[in-house]
Write a protein that holds these residues in place. Structure first.
Motif, PDB file in Angstrom:
ATOM      1  N   LEU A 144       0.847  -1.389  -0.136  1.00 21.73           N
ATOM      2  CA  LEU A 144      -0.013   0.005  -0.121  1.00 21.73           C
ATOM      3  C   LEU A 144       0.714   1.269  -0.043  1.00 21.73           C
ATOM      4  O   LEU A 144       0.551   2.126  -0.724  1.00 21.73           O
ATOM      5  CB  LEU A 144      -1.050  -0.112   1.191  1.00 21.73           C
ATOM      6  CG  LEU A 144      -1.799   1.520   1.478  1.00 21.73           C
ATOM      7  CD1 LEU A 144      -2.765   1.425   0.187  1.00 21.73           C
ATOM      8  CD2 LEU A 144      -2.546   1.255   2.908  1.00 21.73           C
ATOM      9  N   ILE A 145       1.899   1.377   0.761  1.00 24.34           N
ATOM     10  CA  ILE A 145       2.748   2.454   0.922  1.00 24.34           C
ATOM     11  C   ILE A 145       3.397   2.737  -0.363  1.00 24.34           C
ATOM     12  O   ILE A 145       3.459   3.739  -0.987  1.00 24.34           O
ATOM     13  CB  ILE A 145       3.831   2.336   2.003  1.00 24.34           C
ATOM     14  CG1 ILE A 145       3.123   2.447   3.324  1.00 24.34           C
ATOM     15  CG2 ILE A 145       4.813   3.427   1.977  1.00 24.34           C
ATOM     16  CD1 ILE A 145       3.717   2.058   4.726  1.00 24.34           C
ATOM     17  N   GLY A 146       3.925   1.623  -0.954  1.00 25.92           N
ATOM     18  CA  GLY A 146       4.725   1.865  -2.216  1.00 25.92           C
ATOM     19  C   GLY A 146       3.799   2.214  -3.398  1.00 25.92           C
ATOM     20  O   GLY A 146       4.152   3.008  -4.158  1.00 25.92           O
ATOM     21  N   SER A 147       2.617   1.559  -3.204  1.00 27.53           N
ATOM     22  CA  SER A 147       1.669   2.065  -4.455  1.00 27.53           C
ATOM     23  C   SER A 147       1.185   3.607  -4.286  1.00 27.53           C
ATOM     24  O   SER A 147       1.198   3.993  -5.322  1.00 27.53           O
ATOM     25  CB  SER A 147       0.281   1.278  -4.360  1.00 27.53           C
ATOM     26  OG  SER A 147       0.819  -0.072  -4.563  1.00 27.53           O
ATOM     27  N   THR A 148       1.064   3.881  -2.976  1.00 29.41           N
ATOM     28  CA  THR A 148       0.547   5.229  -2.681  1.00 29.41           C
ATOM     29  C   THR A 148       1.700   6.215  -3.113  1.00 29.41           C
ATOM     30  O   THR A 148       1.699   7.255  -3.884  1.00 29.41           O
ATOM     31  CB  THR A 148       0.205   5.548  -1.114  1.00 29.41           C
ATOM     32  OG1 THR A 148      -0.698   4.523  -0.885  1.00 29.41           O
ATOM     33  CG2 THR A 148       0.038   6.835  -0.975  1.00 29.41           C
ATOM     34  N   PHE A 149       3.032   6.047  -2.677  1.00 26.04           N
ATOM     35  CA  PHE A 149       4.230   6.992  -2.983  1.00 26.04           C
ATOM     36  C   PHE A 149       4.351   6.801  -4.468  1.00 26.04           C
ATOM     37  O   PHE A 149       4.237   8.045  -5.050  1.00 26.04           O
ATOM     38  CB  PHE A 149       5.697   6.432  -2.346  1.00 26.04           C
ATOM     39  CG  PHE A 149       5.494   6.518  -0.862  1.00 26.04           C
ATOM     40  CD1 PHE A 149       4.714   7.275  -0.008  1.00 26.04           C
ATOM     41  CD2 PHE A 149       6.689   5.851  -0.176  1.00 26.04           C
ATOM     42  CE1 PHE A 149       4.795   7.219   1.355  1.00 26.04           C
ATOM     43  CE2 PHE A 149       6.902   6.152   1.072  1.00 26.04           C
ATOM     44  CZ  PHE A 149       5.785   6.840   1.948  1.00 26.04           C
ATOM     45  N   HIS A 150       4.420   5.960  -5.108  1.00 26.68           N
ATOM     46  CA  HIS A 150       4.909   5.835  -6.329  1.00 26.68           C
ATOM     47  C   HIS A 150       3.631   6.349  -7.324  1.00 26.68           C
ATOM     48  O   HIS A 150       4.172   6.803  -8.344  1.00 26.68           O
ATOM     49  CB  HIS A 150       5.349   4.466  -7.034  1.00 26.68           C
ATOM     50  CG  HIS A 150       6.612   4.015  -6.030  1.00 26.68           C
ATOM     51  ND1 HIS A 150       7.864   4.720  -6.193  1.00 26.68           N
ATOM     52  CD2 HIS A 150       6.876   2.879  -5.301  1.00 26.68           C
ATOM     53  CE1 HIS A 150       8.498   4.024  -5.430  1.00 26.68           C
ATOM     54  NE2 HIS A 150       8.248   3.264  -4.777  1.00 26.68           N
ATOM     55  N   GLY A 151       2.432   6.050  -6.870  1.00 28.18           N
ATOM     56  CA  GLY A 151       1.351   6.534  -7.853  1.00 28.18           C
ATOM     57  C   GLY A 151       1.322   7.698  -7.901  1.00 28.18           C
ATOM     58  O   GLY A 151       1.319   8.577  -8.976  1.00 28.18           O
ATOM     59  N   PHE A 152       1.427   8.419  -6.491  1.00 25.77           N
ATOM     60  CA  PHE A 152       1.307   9.994  -6.603  1.00 25.77           C
ATOM     61  C   PHE A 152       2.564  10.563  -7.491  1.00 25.77           C
ATOM     62  O   PHE A 152       2.399  11.603  -8.202  1.00 25.77           O
ATOM     63  CB  PHE A 152       1.461  10.473  -5.000  1.00 25.77           C
ATOM     64  CG  PHE A 152       1.028  11.915  -4.853  1.00 25.77           C
ATOM     65  CD1 PHE A 152      -0.217  12.584  -4.656  1.00 25.77           C
ATOM     66  CD2 PHE A 152       2.414  12.822  -5.055  1.00 25.77           C
ATOM     67  CE1 PHE A 152      -0.325  13.896  -4.605  1.00 25.77           C
ATOM     68  CE2 PHE A 152       2.027  14.130  -4.780  1.00 25.77           C
ATOM     69  CZ  PHE A 152       0.606  14.647  -4.441  1.00 25.77           C
ATOM     70  N   ILE A 153       3.594   9.905  -7.254  1.00 23.39           N
ATOM     71  CA  ILE A 153       4.786  10.524  -7.774  1.00 23.39           C
ATOM     72  C   ILE A 153       4.894  10.279  -9.296  1.00 23.39           C
ATOM     73  O   ILE A 153       5.205  11.533 -10.017  1.00 23.39           O
ATOM     74  CB  ILE A 153       6.282   9.875  -7.118  1.00 23.39           C
ATOM     75  CG1 ILE A 153       6.121  10.413  -5.581  1.00 23.39           C
ATOM     76  CG2 ILE A 153       7.447  10.345  -8.154  1.00 23.39           C
ATOM     77  CD1 ILE A 153       7.365   9.524  -4.942  1.00 23.39           C
ATOM     78  N   SER A 154       4.354   9.369  -9.658  1.00 29.79           N
ATOM     79  CA  SER A 154       4.066   9.281 -11.137  1.00 29.79           C
ATOM     80  C   SER A 154       3.074  10.392 -11.692  1.00 29.79           C
ATOM     81  O   SER A 154       3.426  10.932 -12.667  1.00 29.79           O
ATOM     82  CB  SER A 154       3.940   7.671 -11.360  1.00 29.79           C
ATOM     83  OG  SER A 154       4.875   7.092 -11.228  1.00 29.79           O
ATOM     84  N   LEU A 155       2.199  10.569 -11.101  1.00 28.30           N
ATOM     85  CA  LEU A 155       1.024  11.339 -11.733  1.00 28.30           C
ATOM     86  C   LEU A 155       1.478  12.769 -11.509  1.00 28.30           C
ATOM     87  O   LEU A 155       1.437  13.708 -12.415  1.00 28.30           O
ATOM     88  CB  LEU A 155      -0.156  11.307 -10.715  1.00 28.30           C
ATOM     89  CG  LEU A 155      -0.954  10.024 -11.226  1.00 28.30           C
ATOM     90  CD1 LEU A 155      -2.082   9.829  -9.984  1.00 28.30           C
ATOM     91  CD2 LEU A 155      -1.618   9.938 -12.643  1.00 28.30           C
ATOM     92  N   GLU A 156       2.301  13.052 -10.323  1.00 32.80           N
ATOM     93  CA  GLU A 156       2.827  14.448 -10.331  1.00 32.80           C
ATOM     94  C   GLU A 156       3.982  14.907 -11.174  1.00 32.80           C
ATOM     95  O   GLU A 156       4.036  15.757 -12.094  1.00 32.80           O
ATOM     96  CB  GLU A 156       3.427  14.606  -8.870  1.00 32.80           C
ATOM     97  CG  GLU A 156       4.141  16.026  -8.837  1.00 32.80           C
ATOM     98  CD  GLU A 156       4.339  16.286  -7.171  1.00 32.80           C
ATOM     99  OE1 GLU A 156       4.230  17.298  -6.552  1.00 32.80           O
ATOM    100  OE2 GLU A 156       4.984  15.242  -6.606  1.00 32.80           O
TER     101      GLU A 156
END
Length: 189
Positions: A144-156
């Motif tokens: 969950l943490i990895g998905s949240t970090f990387h998902g937000f960062i990729s979108l940003e």
């Protein structure tokens, strides 16, 4: 060593810098040869091919990111640790977008195990000690943490938040608070 002073380490560093400039997908042995004003065959005594070069860049980036993460987590726990590690990933991605993309490269299990990949999981698990999650919940929380970090960062990085309000920093802060709340009140199975 070749007449241009090339070493595998120098090529990997230059490849990482090139990735930040033009994008990780654009990094090839040919592009690196052009950068050093040498012929492509002169690089093959240092790297096997473009895949080998990209793997080495990914390992370099994973090491850099793990070192920064470890330093940021020292003496922190709970939400403070969670936010610190997330900020390390986010800041690294903004400063080194090509290298950050390299950290997402799929590595074969042997290469990943020999590199900094396991350190990243250990950093996340270190955060989770403050939330007292056992297995298998801890593994779910790491994902969950990895998905949240990387998902937000990729979108940003893709510019998805450029023209919307509230700004990404406010969203990031709220997401970290929400993630902390979820981890403190992890649902029973």
């Amino acid at each position: 060593m070749s007449r241009a002073g090339l070493t595998p380490e120098r090529l990997v560093r230059a490849g990482a810098e090139l990735a930040d400039e033009v994008g990780f997908d654009q990094v090839t042995v040919s592009a690196l040869a052009r950068h050093f004003h040498v012929k492509v065959p002169s690089l093959y005594s240092h790297v096997r091919n473009s895949g080998d070069l990209k793997t080495r860049i990914a390992l370099l980036a994973l090491d850099e990111l793990a070192d920064r993460g470890a330093a940021a987590l020292a003496g922190r726990a709970g939400k403070d640790a969670l936010t610190a590690l997330g900020s390390v990933y986010r800041d690294y991605a903004r400063a080194h977008p090509g290298r950050y993309t390299a950290t997402r490269m799929r590595l074969d299990p042997e290469t990943a195990a020999a590199g900094a990949g396991p350190r990243h999981a250990e950093l996340t698990r270190a955060i989770l000690r403050g939330y007292r999650l056992g297995e298998p919940d801890q593994t779910h929380a790491v994902r969950l943490i990895g998905s949240t970090f990387h998902g937000f960062i990729s979108l940003e990085l893709a510019g998805s938040f450029d023209h919307s309000s509230p700004g990404p920093q406010q969203s990031w802060s709220r997401i970290m608070a929400g993630l902390d709340a979820l981890l403190r009140h992890w649902p029973a199975e």
